[in-house]
Design a protein around this motif. Structure first.
Motif, mmCIF file in Angstrom:
data_model
loop_
_atom_site.group_PDB
_atom_site.id
_atom_site.type_symbol
_atom_site.label_atom_id
_atom_site.label_comp_id
_atom_site.label_asym_id
_atom_site.label_seq_id
_atom_site.Cartn_x
_atom_site.Cartn_y
_atom_site.Cartn_z
ATOM 1 N N ALA A 140 0.832 -1.202 0.000
ATOM 2 C CA ALA A 140 0.000 0.000 0.000
ATOM 3 C C ALA A 140 0.874 1.263 0.000
ATOM 4 O O ALA A 140 0.563 2.245 -0.684
ATOM 5 N N GLN A 141 1.964 1.247 0.767
ATOM 6 C CA GLN A 141 2.875 2.400 0.801
ATOM 7 C C GLN A 141 3.574 2.547 -0.552
ATOM 8 O O GLN A 141 3.667 3.645 -1.095
ATOM 9 N N LYS A 142 4.044 1.441 -1.080
ATOM 10 C CA LYS A 142 4.760 1.465 -2.351
ATOM 11 C C LYS A 142 3.871 2.035 -3.458
ATOM 12 O O LYS A 142 4.279 2.913 -4.213
ATOM 13 N N GLN A 143 2.650 1.543 -3.526
ATOM 14 C CA GLN A 143 1.714 2.000 -4.551
ATOM 15 C C GLN A 143 1.387 3.481 -4.389
ATOM 16 O O GLN A 143 1.417 4.243 -5.358
ATOM 17 N N SER A 144 1.117 3.903 -3.163
ATOM 18 C CA SER A 144 0.756 5.302 -2.908
ATOM 19 C C SER A 144 1.926 6.236 -3.197
ATOM 20 O O SER A 144 1.751 7.294 -3.823
ATOM 21 N N SER A 171 -1.498 8.790 4.975
ATOM 22 C CA SER A 171 -0.709 8.008 5.917
ATOM 23 C C SER A 171 0.315 7.129 5.187
ATOM 24 O O SER A 171 1.486 7.073 5.568
ATOM 25 N N TYR A 172 -0.126 6.451 4.129
ATOM 26 C CA TYR A 172 0.788 5.583 3.373
ATOM 27 C C TYR A 172 1.920 6.396 2.750
ATOM 28 O O TYR A 172 3.074 5.967 2.748
ATOM 29 N N ILE A 173 1.605 7.575 2.246
ATOM 30 C CA ILE A 173 2.640 8.415 1.631
ATOM 31 C C ILE A 173 3.620 8.913 2.688
ATOM 32 O O ILE A 173 4.835 8.829 2.510
ATOM 33 N N GLN A 174 3.094 9.406 3.799
ATOM 34 C CA GLN A 174 3.954 9.923 4.864
ATOM 35 C C GLN A 174 4.844 8.813 5.428
ATOM 36 O O GLN A 174 6.066 8.990 5.565
ATOM 37 N N ASN A 175 4.264 7.679 5.757
ATOM 38 C CA ASN A 175 5.044 6.575 6.328
ATOM 39 C C ASN A 175 5.990 5.971 5.296
ATOM 40 O O ASN A 175 7.116 5.598 5.624
ATOM 41 N N GLY A 176 5.522 5.884 4.048
ATOM 42 C CA GLY A 176 6.385 5.359 2.989
ATOM 43 C C GLY A 176 7.595 6.233 2.767
ATOM 44 O O GLY A 176 8.722 5.748 2.627
ATOM 45 N N LYS A 177 7.394 7.543 2.753
ATOM 46 C CA LYS A 177 8.513 8.476 2.570
ATOM 47 C C LYS A 177 9.503 8.350 3.727
ATOM 48 O O LYS A 177 10.711 8.306 3.514
ATOM 49 N N ARG A 178 8.977 8.269 4.954
ATOM 50 C CA ARG A 178 9.855 8.122 6.117
ATOM 51 C C ARG A 178 10.650 6.814 6.025
ATOM 52 O O ARG A 178 11.867 6.791 6.242
ATOM 53 N N ASN A 179 9.972 5.716 5.664
ATOM 54 C CA ASN A 179 10.654 4.419 5.553
ATOM 55 C C ASN A 179 11.698 4.427 4.443
ATOM 56 O O ASN A 179 12.768 3.829 4.587
ATOM 57 N N LEU A 180 11.397 5.107 3.339
ATOM 58 C CA LEU A 180 12.380 5.221 2.261
ATOM 59 C C LEU A 180 13.607 5.997 2.719
ATOM 60 O O LEU A 180 14.744 5.608 2.435
ATOM 61 N N LYS A 181 13.367 7.084 3.420
ATOM 62 C CA LYS A 181 14.484 7.903 3.903
ATOM 63 C C LYS A 181 15.381 7.082 4.830
ATOM 64 O O LYS A 181 16.612 7.100 4.705
ATOM 65 N N ILE A 182 14.766 6.326 5.745
ATOM 66 C CA ILE A 182 15.537 5.483 6.674
ATOM 67 C C ILE A 182 16.341 4.448 5.896
ATOM 68 O O ILE A 182 17.532 4.248 6.146
#
Length: 190
Positions: A140-144, A171-182
């Motif tokens: 869901a994060q990847k797609q968003s 939420s998926y975009i915000q969390n996905g971006k944070r996870n990508l940054k990490i």
């Protein structure tokens, strides 16, 4: 014992009668007669949000089209109040769809540092790292994230395409971006 109830205004009764008639017949002329009473209200809401007469006029037409569908989906008690809320929500959605709440370039998104990646080879490595990290996101994060940042779609378009609610998309975009940054920081050894 006497119960106090809100007095019924003649226009409330007439509104309800026209609304019921439209629901039974689906005759747009009936709905149009009802809507015509409140067009100045709807136009005023559009003007308040868009601050542009032409956009407000477009909103009056768009809200009528939306009204024709939504009136069947909701139990409308006070038509005027319900129409005001529908109009406000329509205008807000148009404003959100018209501009991204957050616009960034791909470079800003993955936070490339031009000093660290001055040549195309370094940029290619960073893109590969981004792809590997994207694959680690939940679907869901990847797609968003892909639809929002790479395909440059707005929140509403992402929600429409995925079936997620607006809150889920954000939420998926915000969390996905944070996870990508990490993930990217771990891969770059920062």
């Amino acid at each position: 014992m006497k119960f106090f109830t809100k007095p019924v205004k003649p226009e409330d009764t007439a509104d309800e009668a026209l609304l019921n008639s439209y629901r039974e017949t689906r005759d747009l002329k009936v709905l149009g007669r009802l809507y015509e009473r409140y067009m100045p209200l709807v136009y005023g809401v559009g003007l308040k949000y868009f601050k542009d007469e032409e956009q407000a006029q477009d909103a009056v037409m768009g809200i009528f089209e939306e009204l024709a569908q939504k009136v069947h989906q909701h139990d409308v008690k006070q038509f005027r109040s319900w129409l005001y809320v529908l109009s406000r929500n329509h205008c807000l959605m148009q404003l959100r769809a018209g501009k991204k709440l957050e616009t960034v370039t791909l470079d800003e998104f993955v936070e490339f540092d031009p000093v660290l990646h001055p040549d195309n080879e370094g940029r290619e490595e960073a893109m590969q790292a981004l792809e590997r990290c994207m694959d680690k996101l939940i679907p869901a994060q990847k797609q968003s994230v892909k639809l929002f940042y790479l395909d440059e779609k707005c929140y509403k378009e992402v929600a429409d395409e995925t079936g997620f609610t607006m809150n889920e998309v954000k939420s998926y975009i915000q969390n996905g971006k944070r996870n990508l940054k990490i993930c990217l920081e771990k891969n770059s050894g920062q």
